[in-house]
Design an enzyme around this catalytic site. Structure first.
Site, short mmCIF file in Angstrom:
data_model
loop_
_atom_site.label_atom_id
_atom_site.label_comp_id
_atom_site.label_asym_id
_atom_site.label_seq_id
_atom_site.Cartn_x
_atom_site.Cartn_y
_atom_site.Cartn_z
N GLU A 1 7.08 4.79 7.06
CA GLU A 1 6.68 5.95 6.27
C GLU A 1 7.59 7.15 6.55
O GLU A 1 7.71 7.60 7.68
CB GLU A 1 5.21 6.29 6.54
CG GLU A 1 4.29 5.25 5.91
CD GLU A 1 2.85 5.35 6.37
OE1 GLU A 1 2.00 4.75 5.71
OE2 GLU A 1 2.60 6.02 7.39
N SER B 1 -7.44 11.14 1.65
CA SER B 1 -8.15 12.04 0.73
C SER B 1 -7.58 11.94 -0.68
O SER B 1 -6.64 11.22 -0.95
CB SER B 1 -8.09 13.46 1.26
OG SER B 1 -6.80 13.76 1.75
N LYS C 1 4.13 -6.91 3.97
CA LYS C 1 3.83 -5.53 3.60
C LYS C 1 3.54 -4.73 4.87
O LYS C 1 3.12 -5.28 5.88
CB LYS C 1 2.64 -5.43 2.66
CG LYS C 1 1.36 -5.85 3.24
CD LYS C 1 0.27 -4.83 3.49
CE LYS C 1 0.60 -3.41 3.27
NZ LYS C 1 -0.36 -2.53 3.99
N THR D 1 0.88 -1.19 0.00
CA THR D 1 0.00 0.00 0.00
C THR D 1 0.90 1.23 0.00
O THR D 1 1.28 1.70 -1.06
CB THR D 1 -0.98 0.00 1.19
OG1 THR D 1 -0.25 -0.25 2.40
CG2 THR D 1 -2.06 -1.03 1.01
N THR E 1 3.45 -6.01 11.93
CA THR E 1 3.28 -5.74 10.50
C THR E 1 1.82 -5.86 10.17
O THR E 1 1.04 -6.44 10.92
CB THR E 1 4.07 -6.72 9.62
OG1 THR E 1 4.03 -6.22 8.28
CG2 THR E 1 3.46 -8.11 9.65
#
Lengths: 413, 413
Positions: free
Chosen positions: B285, B413, B184, B158, B195
């Site tokens: 991230e 969004s 992932k 993702t 995870t």
């Protein structure tokens, strides 16, 4: 002190009246920077009753250890606060620094060292050169003035973008008393304690044991219900002093926490503590949004608070707020990870008055536009009903922004 | 999938061999986006032994509930994974979606619905239209191929910036067996589980109960010792399958977790799990730094892990890492707030090989330059010795950057 003021800063500041029995002064001792106010001295003309609550860190600063040791003595003649250096994780040198500072202050005032209280804020791990205090405390004691609250609040700021001040009045047995408070803190803010430093003074005549009881109870729904970044400081200090000057107006000294004459005072104090705590949350480093998170329907009040703090400390909830994203899925995630009883199929979630989820799924009448409109505001109420019991709690936090990362990525260097 | 690949990405990817007894295929079912691979099907030619560990969230996703219910059956014929929608907090509709998906998959394969395992990743709270699977599963089952691991790893991404793959071999009773794994996850990553999704398959012949024992133990020092942002997903799923194809080479089926023939396999499996977990942390991230945090000298291994995770989850520690700031005061803070026994005066802290603090204060030979040089590297080992006992633990995390805030401020969004 940051260059830009938090967008969540109060539009106006409360005007704090001089309070009988306490005077203050500031000075530049050159602790970290030259030509910058970095010391605050708060002087009590007569021994004041004192109470305190401190960080629960297992590695508290030397001033926290020092204050804890002095607290049982029950009276205070002065508080010395410095910024620039937290005197934390400074070992023997740290203890020597607190002893030297207290000795200097006690000599300036003519009191016992056990009537001195200390607080330090700033960098952790650097030795604090307490000899720098020796030169300034005498003059501070002489210069201290009563009408100095706003200056005092400014003097203890570090990464704060505005000073935190609050004042309340109450009657005890028909005699009007005043409570003034100041606070500082913008990062490394979490329960328990939820602020780095806060000092509250009243002219009421109240015994130390009663003050401690009031403060220990009052800190829970205020400072201990507020989190900026979940990081608990080594130095968190909240102290409450009572000068007793109102005795001159005929206020009979309060000696029991159960005294019904204390009700209005307790209420005013709690209101002031909450006011200061919210001011700290609104100055969270990099904050652009204020979140008030209310959890109802939990198994107990304690469970509700655990869930509320799990939401308030979630980086994903906080970044979604920064992005004005009505991402209630992250609220579900934070409820789920809190570890308290929760049943997905009973959960309901609101942003403001907009119910976004109910009975384990998106609200049938969910409107993205309506939810987004709430997220665009500065103040965002979030409500979560767990649907299991009657436990409830409210906590406050701010969003997590790039500015927080920037502030904390180069604070020390 | 992010446009820019994490600077911490592996320079090369392991090449995963086809593994006897399992085939895979991907498809575009249009779950959230058009023309994007969003479904992975893993097919076992014969019933495979199966084990799983799942999120400890009190609000788990519908697929997690579904897998938990099927696990006691002990055999698997297929795994269906979709991205784009987590099917979490979707109430009755969520359960209906898992049932429909399982029914479609079971029909495609010709097996029981209790031999189907499901996982979903993506947005929480949106109903998942499972009718979209019906059209693709038949063809996926027919097209599935064994040499497809890298494609499979890519299909479940993702916000990941690179696919996570690992492979190991071991001998069981003189017969060589292989273990392949994919994972992932890049955000909403924390113990326990650490995870979102990981699937590991071996061709060894091992009973389900033994697999479960291996997996439950193996997850602790790997995925459960890794955190990106302390946010535990509703969907975290780690599954281990054993096709048993190595029985054809004469590998005698393992029926006890205490079987000494399992030692090499256990070691290879644990190594693979750790490899995958670290790959996930390295794709945190916005990550630019990888922190390996080792705590020694705690009262117990559990205490060491609590302290290590307190450090790893501290926003202030993580932002300091992003700023390449050797801010060991924040390490002290995080040790202090962890709630485990710690004595400031016994604490020692290292960045890499540079000891920055010892005996409750800054190391007398502290060199800012030496510490800063460590912080400039991509991989930063942090060691904390508590000085009280023999408990130790190692955890992995990444730094907290503006990019993390950006990614999570506008993900939905």
């Amino acid at each position: 002190m940051s260059a830009t003021v938090s967008p969540l800063a109060p539009k106006t500041f409360a005007s704090l009246p001089a309070l009988r029995g306490v005077r203050m002064a500031t000075a530049s001792a050159g602790i970290k920077y030259k030509n910058r106010t970095d010391v605050l001295m708060m002087v009590f003309d007569a021994p004041a009753a004192v109470a305190g609550v401190f960080t629960k860190s297992k590695c508290p600063s030397a001033p926290v250890d020092f204050c804890r040791a002095n607290l049982p003595h029950g009276t205070a003649r002065a508080v010395v606060v410095n910024s620039g250096n937290a005197n934390a994780f400074t070992g023997m040198k740290g203890r020597a620094a607190t002893e030297l500072t207290a000795k200097s202050a006690a000599a300036a005032i003519g009191c016992g060292e056990n009537e001195i209280f200390l607080a330090s804020t700033g960098v952790i791990g650097e030795p604090l050169d307490a000899t720098k205090f020796a030169g300034v405390l005498d003059k501070m004691h002489a210069d201290a003035t009563g009408d100095f609250w706003f200056e005092a609040a400014k003097a203890i700021m570090t990464t704060d973008t505005y000073p935190k001040v609050a004042t309340r009045t109450a009657e005890i047995g028909g005699v009007k008393v005043t409570i003034n408070g100041i606070a500082k803190g913008a990062g490394m803010i979490a329960p328990d304690m939820a602020t780095m430093l806060s000092f509250v003074v009243t002219d009421a005549a109240i015994d130390s044991s009663v003050l401690q009881s009031l403060l220990s109870a009052g800190v829970e729904p205020s400072f201990n219900s507020m989190t900026v970044d979940s990081d608990t400081s080594t130095s968190d200090t909240l102290m409450l002093f009572a000068t007793g000057a109102a005795a001159a107006d005929g206020q009979a000294r309060i000696t029991s926490a159960d005294d019904p004459q204390l009700d209005a005072f307790r209420s005013a104090l709690n209101d002031l503590l909450k006011d200061l705590a919210i001011q700290v949350a609104r100055d969270g480093e990099g904050a652009t949004k204020m979140l008030e998170i209310t959890v109802t329907g939990a198994e107990s009040d304690a469970a509700a608070k655990t869930i509320a703090l799990s939401i308030a400390n979630s980086p994903l909830v906080k970044t979604a707020a920064a992005g004005e994203d009505a991402n209630w899925g992250r609220i579900v995630m934070a409820v789920g990870k809190a570890g308290e009883m929760a049943d997905r199929d009973r959960l309901a979630i609101w942003f403001g008055d907009v119910r976004v989820a109910v009975n384990g799924e998106r609200d049938p009448s969910y409107s993205e536009d309506a939810a987004s409109a709430v997220m665009k505001k500065q103040d965002i109420p979030v409500k979560v009903d767990i649907g299991l019991g009657s436990g409830k709690a409210t906590v406050w936090t701010c969003d997590l922004t790039k500015e927080y990362v920037a502030i904390n990525g180069d604070y020390r260097s």
